[in-house]
Design a protein around this motif. Structure first.
Motif, PDB file in Angstrom:
ATOM      1  N   PHE A 115       0.866  -1.180   0.000  1.00 16.62           N
ATOM      2  CA  PHE A 115       0.000   0.000   0.000  1.00 16.62           C
ATOM      3  C   PHE A 115       0.900   1.227   0.000  1.00 16.62           C
ATOM      4  O   PHE A 115       2.062   1.158   0.399  1.00 16.62           O
ATOM      5  N   GLU A 116       0.338   2.356  -0.437  1.00 15.24           N
ATOM      6  CA  GLU A 116       1.119   3.587  -0.471  1.00 15.24           C
ATOM      7  C   GLU A 116       0.323   4.753   0.094  1.00 15.24           C
ATOM      8  O   GLU A 116      -0.902   4.824  -0.060  1.00 15.24           O
ATOM      9  N   VAL A 117       1.049   5.661   0.739  1.00 16.47           N
ATOM     10  CA  VAL A 117       0.506   6.935   1.202  1.00 16.47           C
ATOM     11  C   VAL A 117       1.064   8.015   0.291  1.00 16.47           C
ATOM     12  O   VAL A 117       2.288   8.149   0.151  1.00 16.47           O
ATOM     13  N   LEU A 118       0.171   8.776  -0.339  1.00 13.95           N
ATOM     14  CA  LEU A 118       0.574   9.807  -1.290  1.00 13.95           C
ATOM     15  C   LEU A 118       0.273  11.189  -0.725  1.00 13.95           C
ATOM     16  O   LEU A 118      -0.724  11.392  -0.044  1.00 13.95           O
ATOM     17  N   GLN A 119       1.137  12.159  -1.051  1.00 18.56           N
ATOM     18  CA  GLN A 119       0.961  13.495  -0.498  1.00 18.56           C
ATOM     19  C   GLN A 119       0.073  14.393  -1.361  1.00 18.56           C
ATOM     20  O   GLN A 119      -0.188  15.538  -0.997  1.00 18.56           O
ATOM     21  N   SER A 120      -0.393  13.876  -2.480  1.00 17.24           N
ATOM     22  CA  SER A 120      -1.481  14.507  -3.221  1.00 17.24           C
ATOM     23  C   SER A 120      -2.328  13.386  -3.795  1.00 17.24           C
ATOM     24  O   SER A 120      -1.907  12.232  -3.832  1.00 17.24           O
ATOM     25  N   GLY A 121      -3.517  13.730  -4.245  1.00 18.52           N
ATOM     26  CA  GLY A 121      -4.430  12.706  -4.735  1.00 18.52           C
ATOM     27  C   GLY A 121      -4.256  12.372  -6.205  1.00 18.52           C
ATOM     28  O   GLY A 121      -5.076  11.638  -6.762  1.00 18.52           O
ATOM     29  N   ARG A 122      -3.200  12.877  -6.848  1.00 18.20           N
ATOM     30  CA  ARG A 122      -3.043  12.713  -8.287  1.00 18.20           C
ATOM     31  C   ARG A 122      -3.058  11.244  -8.707  1.00 18.20           C
ATOM     32  O   ARG A 122      -3.659  10.877  -9.718  1.00 18.20           O
TER      33      ARG A 122
ATOM     34  N   THR B  41      -4.184  13.534  12.330  1.00 15.52           N
ATOM     35  CA  THR B  41      -3.953  12.371  13.187  1.00 15.52           C
ATOM     36  C   THR B  41      -5.110  11.395  13.067  1.00 15.52           C
ATOM     37  O   THR B  41      -4.914  10.171  12.957  1.00 15.52           O
ATOM     38  N   GLN B  42      -6.338  11.917  13.079  1.00 17.54           N
ATOM     39  CA  GLN B  42      -7.499  11.058  12.919  1.00 17.54           C
ATOM     40  C   GLN B  42      -7.501  10.386  11.547  1.00 17.54           C
ATOM     41  O   GLN B  42      -7.841   9.209  11.415  1.00 17.54           O
ATOM     42  N   ARG B  43      -7.083  11.115  10.545  1.00 15.23           N
ATOM     43  CA  ARG B  43      -7.030  10.555   9.198  1.00 15.23           C
ATOM     44  C   ARG B  43      -6.037   9.388   9.137  1.00 15.23           C
ATOM     45  O   ARG B  43      -6.314   8.343   8.538  1.00 15.23           O
ATOM     46  N   TRP B  44      -4.886   9.580   9.761  1.00 18.22           N
ATOM     47  CA  TRP B  44      -3.883   8.514   9.813  1.00 18.22           C
ATOM     48  C   TRP B  44      -4.418   7.310  10.594  1.00 18.22           C
ATOM     49  O   TRP B  44      -4.199   6.159  10.198  1.00 18.22           O
TER      50      TRP B  44
ATOM     51  N   GLU C 178      -7.468   6.274  11.014  1.00 22.29           N
ATOM     52  CA  GLU C 178      -8.438   5.542  10.202  1.00 22.29           C
ATOM     53  C   GLU C 178      -7.737   4.719   9.124  1.00 22.29           C
ATOM     54  O   GLU C 178      -8.140   3.581   8.826  1.00 22.29           O
ATOM     55  N   LEU C 179      -6.672   5.280   8.565  1.00 17.48           N
ATOM     56  CA  LEU C 179      -5.970   4.579   7.495  1.00 17.48           C
ATOM     57  C   LEU C 179      -5.305   3.301   8.001  1.00 17.48           C
ATOM     58  O   LEU C 179      -5.478   2.227   7.411  1.00 17.48           O
ATOM     59  N   VAL C 180      -4.523   3.403   9.088  1.00 21.02           N
ATOM     60  CA  VAL C 180      -3.708   2.252   9.497  1.00 21.02           C
ATOM     61  C   VAL C 180      -4.447   1.272  10.412  1.00 21.02           C
ATOM     62  O   VAL C 180      -4.042   0.101  10.516  1.00 21.02           O
ATOM     63  N   PHE C 181      -5.517   1.724  11.067  1.00 22.94           N
ATOM     64  CA  PHE C 181      -6.243   0.820  11.956  1.00 22.94           C
ATOM     65  C   PHE C 181      -7.561   0.323  11.374  1.00 22.94           C
ATOM     66  O   PHE C 181      -8.128  -0.632  11.897  1.00 22.94           O
ATOM     67  N   ALA C 182      -8.039   0.952  10.316  1.00 21.84           N
ATOM     68  CA  ALA C 182      -9.326   0.542   9.763  1.00 21.84           C
ATOM     69  C   ALA C 182      -9.258   0.274   8.265  1.00 21.84           C
ATOM     70  O   ALA C 182      -9.495  -0.839   7.815  1.00 21.84           O
ATOM     71  N   THR C 183      -8.928   1.305   7.481  1.00 20.11           N
ATOM     72  CA  THR C 183      -9.016   1.179   6.024  1.00 20.11           C
ATOM     73  C   THR C 183      -8.102   0.087   5.479  1.00 20.11           C
ATOM     74  O   THR C 183      -8.551  -0.809   4.760  1.00 20.11           O
ATOM     75  N   ILE C 184      -6.815   0.145   5.809  1.00 18.08           N
ATOM     76  CA  ILE C 184      -5.885  -0.839   5.254  1.00 18.08           C
ATOM     77  C   ILE C 184      -6.161  -2.247   5.796  1.00 18.08           C
ATOM     78  O   ILE C 184      -6.198  -3.212   5.010  1.00 18.08           O
ATOM     79  N   PRO C 185      -6.373  -2.441   7.110  1.00 18.13           N
ATOM     80  CA  PRO C 185      -6.732  -3.787   7.557  1.00 18.13           C
ATOM     81  C   PRO C 185      -7.990  -4.328   6.880  1.00 18.13           C
ATOM     82  O   PRO C 185      -8.059  -5.531   6.576  1.00 18.13           O
TER      83      PRO C 185
END
Length: 346
Positions: free
Chosen positions: A114-121, A299-302, A304-311
């Motif tokens: 998986f990747e974390v991108l600094q823009s949505g491009r 922080t909330q966004r992160w 959600e990403l690592v504890f919910a979305t990616i799992p």
């Protein structure tokens, strides 16, 4: 991030933020990202260590390490891809690791699941997720007593990231002819990552910021919206180049002024100087948008990403089939597939 995703307890994975070959990871755990500003100048520390510290401070179970867990979500900076690959190949019993790469300004690491991108491009919401870069810690906003005065205009950043039209005496003279002072707080890129002491927090006496990059297609698509977000938080109007990241988060014309050249920037400065109403509207627009990019919101966004979305994505079986291969074969296979895709697109 769209609808909140809730992962079941059975999908709970340890979350480890990985820093390559750090001599003293333990000391990094004791840093305060809001006060120990110099420690977070290099991008990999700002992305990895700062994210760990802010998630930990919010009560989330995360770890910072220079070694791999036997099982877990391993978040790493793309600059550390080679060291991480070596560590993963050397580790025994670490086959249940899922690698989350923070791409930043780099190419897509072959190791990443998986990747974390600094823009949505290039984000797709499946394996590539847009998460804005952290705003400037320790930021000192513009003095509100300056009102709508336009007197000091600044560039703050790496000098290589400023368009050449803004570097010469012609630009400085043109700004001075408008009765304005041109302030440059710059540093040159250093491959070692140590940028030294830079006063990029202090907006107290600045009245506008300009950030127009050289004409490089890669730069226009790969960079984050940090300069705009910091300007919003500082209460300072921003004149910015035509970049995807700025346009992506824009909702109104008053949130920033887009300029592609020194000529356009001078015209925009003239508008700001001569129209106090425009100045006030831009400051108000930034004040309204800034909370979306606060430390708490990101922080909330992160989380959600690592504890919910990616799992949840892992549980849904969306990992590439190559993830099932031994690590020694995984990267070569992915390299071959990337080459074949590039050949077909020609």
């Amino acid at each position: 991030m769209g609808d909140r995703v809730v992962a079941s307890k059975s999908l709970a994975l340890p979350v480890v933020f990985y820093l390559s070959e750090e001599r003293d990871v333990a000391s990094l755990r004791d840093l305060d990202p809001d006060h120990d500003l110099d420690a977070f100048r290099p991008g990999e520390f700002s992305w990895v260590a700062q994210t760990y510290l802010r998630l930990r401070a919010a009560g989330h179970p995360v770890e910072l390490s220079a070694t791999l867990p036997e099982r877990g979500l391993v978040v790493f900076h793309a600059k550390h891809k080679h060291a991480l690959a070596r560590a993963a190949r050397a580790a025994r019993g670490a086959q249940e690791n899922y690698f989350v790469a923070i791409r930043a300004d780099n190419s897509s690491p072959l190791l990443a699941d998986f990747e974390v991108l600094q823009s949505g491009r290039f984000a797709d919401g499946r394996s590539r997720f847009w998460t804005p870069f952290w705003p400037q810690p320790g930021l000192q906003p513009r003095d509100a007593a300056r009102g709508t005065t336009l007197a000091r205009v600044a560039y703050m950043g790496l000098i290589e990231n400023l368009h050449p039209e803004f570097l010469g005496e012609a630009w400085r003279s043109a700004v001075a002819a408008m009765g304005l002072e041109w302030v440059v707080r710059e540093v040159r890129f250093h491959r070692g990552g140590d940028l030294g002491r830079i006063d990029w927090e202090d907006y107290r006496t600045l009245d506008a910021v300009i950030a127009v990059r050289p004409r490089d297609r890669h730069l226009r698509y790969s960079k984050p919206a940090s300069k705009l977000i910091n300007a919003w938080r500082a209460g300072v109007p921003a004149l910015l180049g035509p970049e995807f990241a700025y346009r992506e988060i824009r909702r109104s014309a008053d949130e920033f002024l887009e300029v592609a050249s020194a000529t356009e920037a001078l015209a925009a400065l003239g508008r700001l100087r001569d129209d106090p109403g425009l100045y006030a509207r831009m400051v108000a627009a930034g004040r309204e948008r800034a909370p979306e990019f606060s430390f708490a919101a990101l922080t909330q966004r992160w989380a959600e990403l690592v504890f919910a979305t990616i799992p949840a994505r892992i549980a849904a079986g969306v990992l590439p089939w190559s993830h099932r291969l031994p690590l020694a074969a995984r990267i070569p296979v992915r390299r071959c597939l990337r080459f074949l895709r590039a050949e077909r697109s020609r």
